[in-house]
Design an enzyme around this catalytic site. Structure first.
Site, PDB file in Angstrom:
ATOM      1  N   HIS A  78       6.690  -3.809  -6.212  1.00 55.36           N
ATOM      2  CA  HIS A  78       5.636  -4.257  -5.855  1.00 55.36           C
ATOM      3  C   HIS A  78       4.556  -3.205  -5.767  1.00 55.36           C
ATOM      4  O   HIS A  78       4.813  -2.108  -5.865  1.00 55.36           O
ATOM      5  CB  HIS A  78       5.626  -4.985  -4.585  1.00 55.36           C
ATOM      6  CG  HIS A  78       6.046  -4.102  -3.272  1.00 55.36           C
ATOM      7  ND1 HIS A  78       7.010  -3.610  -3.096  1.00 55.36           N
ATOM      8  CD2 HIS A  78       5.209  -4.024  -2.349  1.00 55.36           C
ATOM      9  CE1 HIS A  78       6.995  -3.104  -2.024  1.00 55.36           C
ATOM     10  NE2 HIS A  78       5.709  -3.099  -1.572  1.00 55.36           N
ATOM     11  N   HIS A  80       2.181  -1.884  -3.726  1.00 48.82           N
ATOM     12  CA  HIS A  80       2.012  -0.931  -2.764  1.00 48.82           C
ATOM     13  C   HIS A  80       2.000   0.650  -2.960  1.00 48.82           C
ATOM     14  O   HIS A  80       2.884   1.011  -3.833  1.00 48.82           O
ATOM     15  CB  HIS A  80       2.588  -1.360  -1.180  1.00 48.82           C
ATOM     16  CG  HIS A  80       2.283  -2.634  -0.676  1.00 48.82           C
ATOM     17  ND1 HIS A  80       2.797  -3.316  -0.009  1.00 48.82           N
ATOM     18  CD2 HIS A  80       0.849  -3.034  -0.902  1.00 48.82           C
ATOM     19  CE1 HIS A  80       2.037  -4.347   0.635  1.00 48.82           C
ATOM     20  NE2 HIS A  80       1.057  -4.207  -0.023  1.00 48.82           N
ATOM     21  N   ASP A  82       2.950   3.091  -1.630  1.00 47.88           N
ATOM     22  CA  ASP A  82       4.130   4.072  -1.043  1.00 47.88           C
ATOM     23  C   ASP A  82       5.447   3.714  -2.357  1.00 47.88           C
ATOM     24  O   ASP A  82       6.492   4.495  -2.043  1.00 47.88           O
ATOM     25  CB  ASP A  82       4.647   3.527   0.334  1.00 47.88           C
ATOM     26  CG  ASP A  82       4.867   2.214   0.548  1.00 47.88           C
ATOM     27  OD1 ASP A  82       3.983   1.346   0.271  1.00 47.88           O
ATOM     28  OD2 ASP A  82       5.877   1.962   1.215  1.00 47.88           O
TER      29      ASP A  82
END
Length: 263
Positions: A78, A80, A82
């Site tokens: 996904h 994000h 990080d």
């Protein structure tokens, strides 16, 4: 010596085909850090990397080192940062193509990941399972003996729903899909320790979500149906460190939307 979680910068074998390299980016939202999964089938000289982690040159160089630069494909669970911040440095070091649901993260490929797709790479068959809820673009990857769940299911604690595009209805449906698909397979999360069987962790998540929904319903009965997100957070999360309330507000917003739509 057998390595245990967390083991920063050291490749830790978890299943016959999956090893993990933990990024040194611990925090409230990342737990011990981001797990970058390194996959390889028997007899293959190439690897598949799942989630290259944050923008951290040392971590990217560790991935290149443990794979010898032989990365046939990089997959993204996904959007994000990080998980995606290290994409471009890893591509520089290895030349790996990158595939994701969100076209913004494609490198060397024009094909976003599709639900139900089977990827053949590095001696492995990897099934793509759409598991939206944490974010709208979240996917899990199913191996013969394990499921890589990204942030949909963590190795400890529970998942925050990103209220910009994550919905509780999607999330509950995704948890049901994971139980049906992953029972008996190892849980390989993007944060926290791995577990030998995905099913009991997923069933705990389902129970926890329904428990939280009931707590939000009770808060609305007390505060009134038009109570705002932070009023509900203060009521439901009164026993939780206030530093976590901002993150909790995202999930509560998703819960309120769910209840106001579904009752």
């Amino acid at each position: 010596m057998t390595l245990t979680h967390p083991a920063y910068g050291q490749l830790r074998q978890v299943t016959p085909t999956a090893a993990v390299l933990l990024a040194d980016n611990p925090g409230q939202m990342t737990l011990d850090g981001t797990n970058t999964w390194i996959l390889r089938g028997a007899g293959s000289s190439d690897f598949v990397v799942v989630d290259p982690g944050p923008e951290d040159h040392a971590h990217s160089e560790d991935i290149a080192r443990v794979t010898g630069g032989n990365v046939a494909l990089t997959l993204i669970t996904h959007r994000h940062h990080d998980h995606t911040g290290g994409i471009d440095r890893l591509v520089e070091l290895t030349g790996s193509p990158v595939r994701a649901t969100d076209p913004a993260f494609l490198r060397g490929s024009s094909e976003p990941l599709a639900d139900g797709e089977v990827i053949e790479a590095a001696g492995l068959s990897i099934d793509v399972l759409a598991t939206p809820g944490h974010t709208g673009d979240s996917v899990s990857f199913v191996l013969e003996d394990a499921v890589l769940t990204g942030d949909t299911i963590l190795g400890s604690g529970t998942t925050v729903l990103d209220s910009t595009d994550g919905t509780l209805a999607d999330y509950l449906a995704s948890l049901d899909r994971l139980v049906a698909t992953g029972a008996g397979r190892a849980l390989l999360p993007a944060h926290g320790p791995d577990h030998p069987d995905l099913e009991p962790i997923t069933r705990y998540y389902i129970g926890h979500r329904h428990e939280r929904l009931e707590q939000v319903r009770a808060a609305l009965r007390e505060l009134g149906p038009d109570a705002d997100t932070m009023e509900v957070v203060r009521k439901v999360y009164a026993d939780v460190d206030e530093r976590l309330w901002l993150a909790a507000s995202s999930s509560v917003r998703a819960q309120l939307e769910y209840l106001r739509t579904n009752g």
